[in-house]
Design an enzyme around this catalytic site. Structure first.
Site, short mmCIF file in Angstrom:
data_model
loop_
_atom_site.label_atom_id
_atom_site.label_comp_id
_atom_site.label_asym_id
_atom_site.label_seq_id
_atom_site.Cartn_x
_atom_site.Cartn_y
_atom_site.Cartn_z
N HIS A 164 0.81 -1.23 0.00
CA HIS A 164 0.00 0.00 0.00
C HIS A 164 0.84 1.27 0.00
O HIS A 164 0.32 2.37 -0.09
CB HIS A 164 -0.95 0.03 1.20
CG HIS A 164 -0.25 0.28 2.51
ND1 HIS A 164 0.33 -0.71 3.23
CD2 HIS A 164 -0.02 1.42 3.18
CE1 HIS A 164 0.88 -0.21 4.31
NE2 HIS A 164 0.70 1.09 4.31
C1 UD1 Z 1 -1.82 5.42 6.43
C2 UD1 Z 1 -0.50 5.74 7.13
C3 UD1 Z 1 0.47 4.58 6.91
C4 UD1 Z 1 -0.14 3.27 7.30
C5 UD1 Z 1 -1.45 3.08 6.55
C6 UD1 Z 1 -2.14 1.79 6.90
C7 UD1 Z 1 0.09 8.15 7.19
C8 UD1 Z 1 1.03 9.14 6.65
N1 UD1 Z 1 0.13 6.93 6.59
O1 UD1 Z 1 -1.57 5.38 5.04
O2 UD1 Z 1 1.63 4.80 7.69
O3 UD1 Z 1 0.74 2.21 6.99
O4 UD1 Z 1 -2.32 4.19 6.89
O5 UD1 Z 1 -3.32 1.63 6.20
O6 UD1 Z 1 -0.64 8.43 8.10
N2 UD1 Z 1 -8.74 5.44 1.85
C9 UD1 Z 1 -10.01 4.92 1.70
N3 UD1 Z 1 -10.69 4.57 2.84
C10 UD1 Z 1 -10.18 4.71 4.08
C11 UD1 Z 1 -8.90 5.27 4.21
C12 UD1 Z 1 -8.18 5.62 3.09
O7 UD1 Z 1 -10.51 4.77 0.60
O8 UD1 Z 1 -10.84 4.36 5.07
C13 UD1 Z 1 -7.98 5.82 0.63
C14 UD1 Z 1 -8.21 7.26 0.20
O9 UD1 Z 1 -8.16 7.32 -1.17
C15 UD1 Z 1 -7.00 7.97 0.79
C16 UD1 Z 1 -5.93 6.91 0.63
O10 UD1 Z 1 -6.59 5.67 0.89
O11 UD1 Z 1 -6.68 9.15 0.12
C17 UD1 Z 1 -4.76 7.08 1.56
O12 UD1 Z 1 -5.21 7.18 2.91
P1 UD1 Z 1 -4.32 7.94 3.99
O13 UD1 Z 1 -4.99 7.94 5.30
O14 UD1 Z 1 -3.87 9.25 3.44
O15 UD1 Z 1 -3.00 7.07 4.06
P2 UD1 Z 1 -2.75 5.49 3.99
O16 UD1 Z 1 -2.13 5.17 2.67
O17 UD1 Z 1 -3.94 4.73 4.40
#
Ligand code: UD1
Length: 364
Positions: free
Chosen positions: A205
């Site tokens: 991811h």
């Molecule tokens: C975050 C953490 C990472 C961790 C990961 C585990 C930071 C900087 N990163 O990354 O360290 O390993 O979580 O999952 O905090 N999205 C959804 N649904 C959700 C959440 C996210 O669709 O419930 C999608 C959205 O498009 C979002 C993207 O995932 O923009 C990224 O989510 P984000 O919270 O920015 O970071 P993660 O990649 O999940």
């Protein structure tokens, strides 16, 4: 003692759950759960509250997705209000996600005591957003609870006074041990039609692996080769799904022989899956530790790790996509290292944390 326990994203819940339950049992603590809402999908958040028997969060900040600055700023603004209204004696943050950083900044500026669980981990790679979060959180924390002795050394090098650093072990092992009976009863393999050790688990991811289309395509072709030899279960982060779709790889992936793509799994099902896997390929932080604890071979698709103990003592090795076939062949030929469980990964970390907090308050 009113204590605000802050969670935001998937890797946080398994670190806060044992603390919450230990605090409830202890009697001297009044834990409030604050969920920033960084993760919001059912299978990235709510399912874990159910499995860990956590109550609904006392506060839901509804931050959602966005740029790093946006996400951090929204969480700060909302968390500041919570702190002003509830006046916690301690704010406890875990891990290294943006919500961790946001809550730490708020606590420090309001003069509320801050404790960081999983302090001192360093990849020494500042291109990782998590490394920035770890550095700032540790610089601001009053108490730093470390999972392994290397973390103590990292903190001392940064000039943090050793009287504030406590080696307490790995809190995620508390969660595994608390949930072991439930994990043992998971029927995930039955549902997937798989048998013990006949598959490997893949999770990916990290944007460093997903944002380069060439790299992603290369990874895809390597994967295709291996799923002919050993089948793969691929629980997929919602963002990874988006990247596969954007790069036109989705249809081919889900139709590929020997691979099962699933939604993000619950903790209980996921832990059962890796516990009984042949091996794991991942770019996650926590999975490196869980495979080391369970003695399952793990190849981590990263150039560095903030968890070097999993490589030095455990079953983990780092790899790029180029070297992945060589690593997998080594596992398949039975020549992988056995590893051992690091010190204080014993299921009693939350007890040690609570004792440290009580002692700290007594000394004041
Ligand atoms: C975050 C953490 C990472 C961790 C990961 C585990 C930071 C900087 N990163 O990354 O360290 O390993 O979580 O999952 O905090 N999205 C959804 N649904 C959700 C959440 C996210 O669709 O419930 C999608 C959205 O498009 C979002 C993207 O995932 O923009 C990224 O989510 P984000 O919270 O920015 O970071 P993660 O990649 O999940």
């Amino acid at each position: 003692m009113i204590v605000a326990l802050v969670v935001g994203a998937r890797p946080n819940y398994m670190k806060v759950a044992p603390l919450y339950h230990a605090m409830k049992k202890h009697g001297r603590f009044n834990p409030l759960i604050v969920h920033t809402g960084q993760h919001y999908d059912f299978n990235m958040s709510e399912v874990f509250f159910k499995e860990f028997e956590l109550p609904m969060p006392d506060f839901w900040l509804g931050v959602g997705s966005g740029s790093h600055a946006e996400q951090t700023a929204k969480a700060m603004m909302a968390f500041e209000k919570v702190c002003i209204d509830t006046t916690p004696l301690w704010v406890i943050v875990v891990g290294d996600v943006n919500s961790t950083l946001a809550a730490s900044l708020v606590a420090a500026k309001l003069g509320i005591k801050l404790a960081h669980v999983e302090a001192g981990l360093r990849s020494y790679d500042r291109t990782m957003p998590e490394e920035i979060n770890r550095l700032v959180t540790d610089a601001l924390s009053d108490l730093l609870f470390t999972p392994s002795i290397d973390a103590n050394e990292n903190l001392k090098k940064e000039g943090i006074d050793s009287s504030r650093i406590f080696f307490v072990g790995n809190i995620m092992i508390d969660t595994f041990e608390n949930e072991r009976p439930k994990i043992s009863r998971s029927d995930i393999l039955l549902r997937l039609g798989k048998r013990h050790a006949e598959y490997f688990v893949l999770t990916i991811h990290r944007l460093s692996n997903l944002n380069n289309p060439e790299l992603l395509k290369h990874f895809f072709s390597v994967l295709k080769n291996f799923t002919r030899q050993v089948s793969c279960v691929f629980p997929m982060h919602p963002n990874t799904r988006k990247k596969f779709l954007q790069n036109g790889l989705w249809d081919e992936l889900v139709n590929m022989e020997g691979i099962i793509v699933t939604e993000p799994l619950s903790y209980i099902d996921f832990m059962y899956l890796i516990w009984h896997a042949y091996f794991v390929v991942t770019d996650s932080g926590g999975i490196q530790e869980e495979t080391t604890y369970l003695g399952i071979p793990c190849v981590t698709l990263r150039q560095n790790t903030e968890r070097p103990i999993t490589v030095l003592e455990g079953t983990n090795e780092l790899s790029n996509i180029e070297n992945l076939p060589a690593h997998i062949n080594k596992i398949l030929s039975g020549n992988w290292k056995k590893g051992k469980i690091p010190l204080l990964w014993d299921g009693n970390t939350s007890t040690r944390i609570l004792q440290t907090l009580v002692d700290y308050e007594r000394r004041l």
